[in-house]
Design a protein around this motif. Sequence first.
Motif, PDB file in Angstrom:
ATOM      1  N   ARG A   1       0.844  -1.198   0.000  1.00  0.00           N
ATOM      2  CA  ARG A   1       0.000   0.000   0.000  1.00  0.00           C
ATOM      3  C   ARG A   1       0.879   1.249   0.000  1.00  0.00           C
ATOM      4  N   THR A   2       1.565   1.455  -1.105  1.00  0.00           N
ATOM      5  CA  THR A   2       2.435   2.621  -1.213  1.00  0.00           C
ATOM      6  C   THR A   2       1.633   3.922  -1.196  1.00  0.00           C
ATOM      7  N   ASP A   3       0.352   3.853  -1.574  1.00  0.00           N
ATOM      8  CA  ASP A   3      -0.475   5.050  -1.542  1.00  0.00           C
ATOM      9  C   ASP A   3      -0.602   5.587  -0.120  1.00  0.00           C
ATOM     10  N   VAL A   4      -0.614   4.695   0.858  1.00  0.00           N
ATOM     11  CA  VAL A   4      -0.717   5.116   2.257  1.00  0.00           C
ATOM     12  C   VAL A   4       0.556   5.852   2.682  1.00  0.00           C
ATOM     13  N   LEU A   5       1.708   5.308   2.308  1.00  0.00           N
ATOM     14  CA  LEU A   5       2.971   5.946   2.678  1.00  0.00           C
ATOM     15  C   LEU A   5       3.095   7.330   2.028  1.00  0.00           C
ATOM     16  N   ASP A   6       2.734   7.409   0.764  1.00  0.00           N
ATOM     17  CA  ASP A   6       2.820   8.707   0.069  1.00  0.00           C
ATOM     18  C   ASP A   6       1.895   9.744   0.709  1.00  0.00           C
ATOM     19  N   LEU A   7       0.705   9.299   1.075  1.00  0.00           N
ATOM     20  CA  LEU A   7      -0.252  10.228   1.670  1.00  0.00           C
ATOM     21  C   LEU A   7       0.225  10.682   3.047  1.00  0.00           C
ATOM     22  N   ALA A   8       0.799   9.778   3.835  1.00  0.00           N
ATOM     23  CA  ALA A   8       1.299  10.145   5.160  1.00  0.00           C
ATOM     24  C   ALA A   8       2.391  11.213   5.048  1.00  0.00           C
ATOM     25  N   ILE A   9       3.269  11.077   4.058  1.00  0.00           N
ATOM     26  CA  ILE A   9       4.329  12.064   3.862  1.00  0.00           C
ATOM     27  C   ILE A   9       3.736  13.414   3.464  1.00  0.00           C
ATOM     28  N   ARG A  10       2.738  13.405   2.597  1.00  0.00           N
ATOM     29  CA  ARG A  10       2.110  14.678   2.202  1.00  0.00           C
ATOM     30  C   ARG A  10       1.410  15.333   3.391  1.00  0.00           C
ATOM     31  N   LYS A  11       0.743  14.523   4.202  1.00  0.00           N
ATOM     32  CA  LYS A  11       0.036  15.062   5.362  1.00  0.00           C
ATOM     33  C   LYS A  11       1.002  15.718   6.347  1.00  0.00           C
ATOM     34  N   ILE A  12       2.125  15.088   6.620  1.00  0.00           N
ATOM     35  CA  ILE A  12       3.054  15.682   7.588  1.00  0.00           C
ATOM     36  C   ILE A  12       3.731  16.911   6.984  1.00  0.00           C
ATOM     37  N   GLY A  13       3.842  16.939   5.652  1.00  0.00           N
ATOM     38  CA  GLY A  13       4.412  18.111   4.999  1.00  0.00           C
ATOM     39  C   GLY A  13       3.547  19.343   5.169  1.00  0.00           C
ATOM     40  N   GLU A  14       2.226  19.135   5.238  1.00  0.00           N
ATOM     41  CA  GLU A  14       1.315  20.260   5.409  1.00  0.00           C
ATOM     42  C   GLU A  14       1.486  20.937   6.759  1.00  0.00           C
ATOM     43  N   SER A  15       1.891  20.169   7.767  1.00  0.00           N
ATOM     44  CA  SER A  15       2.025  20.740   9.117  1.00  0.00           C
ATOM     45  C   SER A  15       3.470  21.036   9.504  1.00  0.00           C
ATOM     46  N   GLN A  16       4.428  20.285   8.952  1.00  0.00           N
ATOM     47  CA  GLN A  16       5.815  20.439   9.393  1.00  0.00           C
ATOM     48  C   GLN A  16       6.773  20.779   8.258  1.00  0.00           C
ATOM     49  N   GLY A  17       6.276  20.897   7.068  1.00  0.00           N
ATOM     50  CA  GLY A  17       7.121  21.306   5.959  1.00  0.00           C
ATOM     51  C   GLY A  17       8.072  20.214   5.493  1.00  0.00           C
TER      52      GLY A  17
END
Length: 377
Positions: A165-181
Motif C-alpha cells: 500500500r504505497t499510496d498510504v505511505l505517500d499520503l502520510a508524507i504529504r500530510k506531515i508536509g502540510e504541518s511540518q514542511g
Amino acid sequence: MLQASNQPSEEVEAAVTLAREVAPELEAVIITHYRDEDTLDMMRPGETDLETVRAVNMAVAAELDMEGVEVIVQRADRAAFRRWMHGRDDTPENRRGWIDRARLIRGVAALKALGLEVEEDEDGGEEQPRFGPAPGPIADRLLNAYFKDGDEFRGFVQEILEAERTDVLDLAIRKIGESQGDEGMDELNGAMLEVAEAGAVGPSGWAELVALPVALPSAQVPSAAALTESLFATGYFADTDDVRFLPGWRSPDALAGLTPAAMRRVLMDLAEHGEPRDLPPGDTDDLARHGFGVLIGLQADWSIPTWDQIAAAGGLPDQADIEADGARRRALFQRWRGGAFREHGGCVPLEIIPPSEVGREIADFIEEAGDSPPVAD
C-alpha cells in the motif's frame, strides 16, 4: 490443534519441560528430522535410538508450537552435512550448528514432517485484506503511531509495505508536509526507509540490506567483486551472518533517491537472488568523477538456534560477548581497510551500514577530511 502420542520416556518428558522453559524467550527453532539410524549416528556419534529422538522431536514441536514459537524442520542430509563440516573442527558444537539453509520446511508442512497430526483450518475462506481501500484513515493511524510509539510505527510500516500500500505511505508524507514542511517530510521518509530496508524475507525468515560506501580513486575504480572477496577472507562476518554483495557499484545519488517502497523492492529482489530493478549498476567513470561508490548487499539472519543446541546447553545457547565480538570485528575491518587502500588503487572503504545511512556517512567522511581529497585522508 496438534496431537502427539503419549510417550512415557524420561527423555521426552525432560525435553518437553525444557521446551516450556525456553519458549518465552524463543521466536523460532530448527528441529532436525533423521530418516534412519545410520544418519543419526553419523551426525550425532554414538546415538542410534532413532525412536526416542523422533519422539522427542514430536513432543518438543507440539509444545513449542502451542507456545507460539515457529517450528522449522530440516531433514538430515549426510552429503550436505559433510559439506558443512568440511574445513571445520569436528566438535559437538559444530555438529549441532549445522543448518541446511536452502531446504528448510516451515508451517504445517514442518509439523507434518515430524509426524504430528495437524487439524486443518475448516474455515477455508479467503484471507480478508488487512486494510480498507481508502488510504486516509490508514495514513492517520500511521502518523499517530509515528508520534507516539516507535515500535508500533515500525510494525505498522512493515504491514503496509507487505500489503504493497504505497499510496498510504505517500499520503502520510504529504500530510506531515502540510504541518511540518520539508523537514518533517524528510524525517518521516527517513524513518520509513529504515523500516523498508529490512523485513521477514528470505529462507532464514529475516534479512536486511547492507551498504559499503567507498571513496574511489580517480584513476581506476577497483573491482567490486575483488574488494568484497578480500573482506570475506578476513573472517569479519560470523557464520550466522549470511552476506551476499551485488557484483557492481551503485551510485550514492541513486540510492538517496529511493522511496521506502522502492527500497523494499530492492530488498525483495536481492532476497530472490535477482538484480534490483530500482537500483541498477552505476557508471564507473561517473562514480570516479564524483569520488564515491556504494556496494549493496543482503544479510540474512541465521541466529535461529537448533533444538540440538538448546538440549545440549540445557537452555538457550550462550550469546557471544557482544562487546568483545564488536572489538574483534572493528580490528579486522580496520586492518582490511588498510590493505584495501594499498591493493585496490587507493580506495577508502568507509563502514558497513544500512543503505539509509550512506548519505550521512559520506558527508561525515568529507567533513573529517576537510579540504584534503577524500582518498588522501
